[in-house]
Each structure stands twice: as structure tokens, then as C-alpha cells.
Design a protein around this motif. Structure first.
Motif, PDB file in Angstrom:
ATOM      1  N   PRO A 139       0.816  -1.222   0.000  1.00 24.34           N
ATOM      2  CA  PRO A 139       0.000   0.000   0.000  1.00 24.34           C
ATOM      3  C   PRO A 139       0.854   1.279   0.000  1.00 24.34           C
ATOM      4  CG  PRO A 139      -0.810  -1.544   1.649  1.00 24.34           C
ATOM      5  CD  PRO A 139       0.490  -2.085   1.134  1.00 24.34           C
ATOM      6  N   GLN A 140       2.108   1.178   0.490  1.00 22.60           N
ATOM      7  CA  GLN A 140       3.011   2.328   0.448  1.00 22.60           C
ATOM      8  C   GLN A 140       3.597   2.421  -0.962  1.00 22.60           C
ATOM      9  OE1 GLN A 140       3.358   0.094   3.138  1.00 22.60           O
ATOM     10  NE2 GLN A 140       2.382   1.439   4.605  1.00 22.60           N
ATOM     11  N   GLN A 141       3.449   3.559  -1.574  1.00 23.56           N
ATOM     12  CA  GLN A 141       3.923   3.756  -2.941  1.00 23.56           C
ATOM     13  C   GLN A 141       5.413   3.498  -3.064  1.00 23.56           C
ATOM     14  OE1 GLN A 141       2.335   4.256  -5.703  1.00 23.56           O
ATOM     15  NE2 GLN A 141       0.301   4.534  -4.839  1.00 23.56           N
ATOM     16  N   GLY A 142       5.800   2.785  -4.106  1.00 21.87           N
ATOM     17  CA  GLY A 142       7.214   2.558  -4.397  1.00 21.87           C
ATOM     18  C   GLY A 142       7.866   1.479  -3.561  1.00 21.87           C
ATOM     19  N   GLN A 143       7.100   0.724  -2.779  1.00 23.43           N
ATOM     20  CA  GLN A 143       7.666  -0.346  -1.955  1.00 23.43           C
ATOM     21  C   GLN A 143       7.022  -1.669  -2.305  1.00 23.43           C
ATOM     22  OE1 GLN A 143       7.010   0.665   2.189  1.00 23.43           O
ATOM     23  NE2 GLN A 143       9.123   1.329   2.385  1.00 23.43           N
ATOM     24  N   THR A 144       7.825  -2.721  -2.191  1.00 22.13           N
ATOM     25  CA  THR A 144       7.254  -4.059  -2.314  1.00 22.13           C
ATOM     26  C   THR A 144       6.632  -4.426  -0.976  1.00 22.13           C
ATOM     27  OG1 THR A 144       9.247  -5.206  -1.569  1.00 22.13           O
ATOM     28  CG2 THR A 144       9.071  -4.726  -3.948  1.00 22.13           C
ATOM     29  N   LEU A 145       5.865  -5.495  -0.973  1.00 29.89           N
ATOM     30  CA  LEU A 145       5.245  -5.943   0.272  1.00 29.89           C
ATOM     31  C   LEU A 145       6.311  -6.347   1.289  1.00 29.89           C
ATOM     32  CD1 LEU A 145       2.676  -6.391   1.801  1.00 29.89           C
ATOM     33  CD2 LEU A 145       2.363  -8.565   0.606  1.00 29.89           C
ATOM     34  N   LEU A 146       7.406  -6.933   0.823  1.00 25.38           N
ATOM     35  CA  LEU A 146       8.490  -7.307   1.734  1.00 25.38           C
ATOM     36  C   LEU A 146       9.127  -6.065   2.362  1.00 25.38           C
ATOM     37  CD1 LEU A 146      10.267  -9.501   2.990  1.00 25.38           C
ATOM     38  CD2 LEU A 146      11.769  -9.283   0.994  1.00 25.38           C
ATOM     39  N   GLN A 147       9.403  -5.044   1.564  1.00 25.86           N
ATOM     40  CA  GLN A 147       9.989  -3.813   2.104  1.00 25.86           C
ATOM     41  C   GLN A 147       9.052  -3.154   3.115  1.00 25.86           C
ATOM     42  OE1 GLN A 147      10.465  -1.973  -1.730  1.00 25.86           O
ATOM     43  NE2 GLN A 147      12.690  -2.292  -1.750  1.00 25.86           N
ATOM     44  N   ALA A 148       7.769  -3.144   2.813  1.00 22.59           N
ATOM     45  CA  ALA A 148       6.794  -2.555   3.735  1.00 22.59           C
ATOM     46  C   ALA A 148       6.707  -3.371   5.022  1.00 22.59           C
ATOM     47  CB  ALA A 148       5.427  -2.464   3.066  1.00 22.59           C
ATOM     48  N   ALA A 149       6.811  -4.700   4.907  1.00 22.02           N
ATOM     49  CA  ALA A 149       6.767  -5.559   6.093  1.00 22.02           C
ATOM     50  C   ALA A 149       7.931  -5.225   7.021  1.00 22.02           C
ATOM     51  CB  ALA A 149       6.799  -7.029   5.693  1.00 22.02           C
ATOM     52  N   TRP A 150       9.128  -5.128   6.456  1.00 24.01           N
ATOM     53  CA  TRP A 150      10.276  -4.770   7.296  1.00 24.01           C
ATOM     54  C   TRP A 150      10.148  -3.354   7.829  1.00 24.01           C
ATOM     55  CZ3 TRP A 150      12.663  -8.202   9.704  1.00 24.01           C
ATOM     56  CH2 TRP A 150      12.968  -9.437   9.133  1.00 24.01           C
ATOM     57  N   GLY A 151       9.520  -2.466   7.070  1.00 22.64           N
ATOM     58  CA  GLY A 151       9.293  -1.106   7.541  1.00 22.64           C
ATOM     59  C   GLY A 151       8.402  -1.064   8.770  1.00 22.64           C
ATOM     60  N   VAL A 152       7.514  -2.045   8.898  1.00 16.27           N
ATOM     61  CA  VAL A 152       6.637  -2.143  10.067  1.00 16.27           C
ATOM     62  C   VAL A 152       7.377  -2.763  11.252  1.00 16.27           C
ATOM     63  CG1 VAL A 152       4.599  -3.355  10.962  1.00 16.27           C
ATOM     64  CG2 VAL A 152       4.505  -2.237   8.734  1.00 16.27           C
ATOM     65  N   VAL A 153       8.164  -3.796  10.988  1.00 11.55           N
ATOM     66  CA  VAL A 153       8.813  -4.562  12.060  1.00 11.55           C
ATOM     67  C   VAL A 153      10.067  -3.860  12.597  1.00 11.55           C
ATOM     68  CG1 VAL A 153       9.966  -6.750  12.600  1.00 11.55           C
ATOM     69  CG2 VAL A 153       7.898  -6.745  11.198  1.00 11.55           C
ATOM     70  N   ASP A 154      10.870  -3.287  11.714  1.00  9.56           N
ATOM     71  CA  ASP A 154      12.166  -2.715  12.113  1.00  9.56           C
ATOM     72  C   ASP A 154      12.109  -1.696  13.252  1.00  9.56           C
ATOM     73  OD1 ASP A 154      13.746  -4.297  10.511  1.00  9.56           O
ATOM     74  OD2 ASP A 154      13.888  -2.831   8.887  1.00  9.56           O
ATOM     75  N   PRO A 155      11.168  -0.754  13.262  1.00  4.41           N
ATOM     76  CA  PRO A 155      11.165   0.217  14.368  1.00  4.41           C
ATOM     77  C   PRO A 155      10.972  -0.428  15.742  1.00  4.41           C
ATOM     78  CG  PRO A 155       9.809   1.015  12.564  1.00  4.41           C
ATOM     79  CD  PRO A 155      10.173  -0.401  12.237  1.00  4.41           C
ATOM     80  N   GLU A 156      10.192  -1.497  15.797  1.00 12.61           N
ATOM     81  CA  GLU A 156       9.912  -2.161  17.069  1.00 12.61           C
ATOM     82  C   GLU A 156      10.955  -3.212  17.428  1.00 12.61           C
ATOM     83  OE1 GLU A 156       7.502  -1.299  19.097  1.00 12.61           O
ATOM     84  OE2 GLU A 156       6.381   0.019  17.775  1.00 12.61           O
ATOM     85  N   MET A 157      11.465  -3.913  16.422  1.00  8.01           N
ATOM     86  CA  MET A 157      12.347  -5.057  16.666  1.00  8.01           C
ATOM     87  C   MET A 157      13.467  -5.119  15.625  1.00  8.01           C
ATOM     88  SD  MET A 157       9.334  -7.826  17.394  1.00  8.01           S
ATOM     89  CE  MET A 157      10.409  -9.003  18.193  1.00  8.01           C
ATOM     90  N   PRO A 158      14.387  -4.162  15.621  1.00  5.49           N
ATOM     91  CA  PRO A 158      15.439  -4.148  14.605  1.00  5.49           C
ATOM     92  C   PRO A 158      16.327  -5.393  14.643  1.00  5.49           C
ATOM     93  CG  PRO A 158      15.889  -2.534  16.316  1.00  5.49           C
ATOM     94  CD  PRO A 158      14.518  -3.073  16.574  1.00  5.49           C
ATOM     95  N   GLU A 159      16.454  -6.008  15.804  1.00  4.59           N
ATOM     96  CA  GLU A 159      17.302  -7.200  15.914  1.00  4.59           C
ATOM     97  C   GLU A 159      16.741  -8.370  15.117  1.00  4.59           C
ATOM     98  OE1 GLU A 159      14.150  -7.624  18.996  1.00  4.59           O
ATOM     99  OE2 GLU A 159      15.387  -5.946  18.351  1.00  4.59           O
TER     100      GLU A 159
END
Length: 149
Positions: A92-112
Motif C-alpha cells: 500500500p506504500q507507494q514505491g515499496q514491495t510488500l516485503l519492504q513494507a513488512a520490514w518497515g513495520v517490524v524494524d522500528p519495534e524489533m530491529p534485531e
């Protein structure tokens, strides 16, 4: 933050149930992933990213079930990280794949978690540079018999 007891359940029991529920949700998603994506190419990414957001937020907030939630998420993220569909399907985020958006959701909370998955998957394959052999050895150049041999 959960302290004391949740309703009439001890915190440890509530955390174990929450971890079991997260594990079940991740298993169901993994089982039906492709069917849901095919049946609702626009709707599934929204639902999937919302689910990841909830799981990551809960894992970050709760120390009692963090490890179990993180393990369930890691399994889910390992699968989608190796699935070409997630590398190609738009989010749903323009210019991102679903995988990139998934990591965009997870990374701020759990970067490890991203680091753990990257270590398990190993280094990325080199980019094609247009030079012969740039993508790694082929059967012919690696000395393997080919069908034309």
C-alpha cells in the motif's frame, strides 16, 4: 504494560496464551498466504501489514512473551523474505514491495529481528553487472556436466 494479573489469569499464563495465539495466527497466515494474496491482491497487504504491526508492538511491549512472539514472527519473516511474490507484490506504500513494507513495520519495534533473519538467509546474491560470470558460476563454467555435453 501487563503487571500483576490480567483479569483472573496470572501474567505468566496470559503471556503464554498470547504467545500461543500469535504462533497460531502466524501458522494460519503461512498456510493460506498465497490463496489470500491471489483472492485479494489489494486487501491482503493491508491486513498483513496490520497483523505485523500488532505482533511487533505486542512483542516490544511485553517482556513475558517477547521471545515467543519474536520466534513466531521470525519464522513468518523468513518465509516471506524468500518468497518471490513478496519481493514483487506492491505494498500500500507507494514505491515499496510488500516485503519492504513488512520490514518497515517490524524494524522500528524489533530491529534485531531483521538482523537475525539476514544472518540466517546469508549474504545477498551479487547484482548482475552485465559481465560474463557476474551472477556466479554457471553449470558450464563451474565444471558441471550440461545437457549439451
Amino acid at each position: 504494560e501487563v503487571s500483576g494479573s490480567v483479569g483472573k489469569l496470572p501474567v505468566e499464563v496470559a503471556a503464554a496464551r498470547q504467545a500461543s495465539a500469535a504462533q497460531l495466527v502466524c501458522r494460519v497466515v503461512l498456510t493460506h498466504l498465497h490463496d489470500w494474496l491471489r483472492s485479494s491482491p489489494e486487501g491482503f497487504p493491508l491486513l498483513f501489514l496490520r497483523l505485523l504491526h500488532i505482533l511487533a508492538s505486542e512483542a516490544a511491549a511485553l517482556s513475558d512473551s517477547r521471545e515467543a512472539l519474536a520466534e513466531s514472527m521470525k519464522n513468518l519473516l523468513l518465509v516471506i523474505s524468500t518468497d518471490p511474490l513478496f519481493h514483487e507484490h506492491p505494498s500500500p506504500q507507494q514505491g515499496q514491495t510488500l516485503l519492504q513494507a513488512a520490514w518497515g513495520v517490524v524494524d522500528p519495534e524489533m530491529p534485531e529481528l531483521h538482523q537475525e533473519v539476514a544472518l540466517i538467509l546469508g549474504p545477498p546474491e551479487p547484482e548482475e553487472s552485465g559481465l560474463p560470470g557476474a551472477g556466479g558460476p554457471t553449470e558450464a563454467t563451474a565444471g558441471y556436466p550440461t545437457s549439451s555435453s
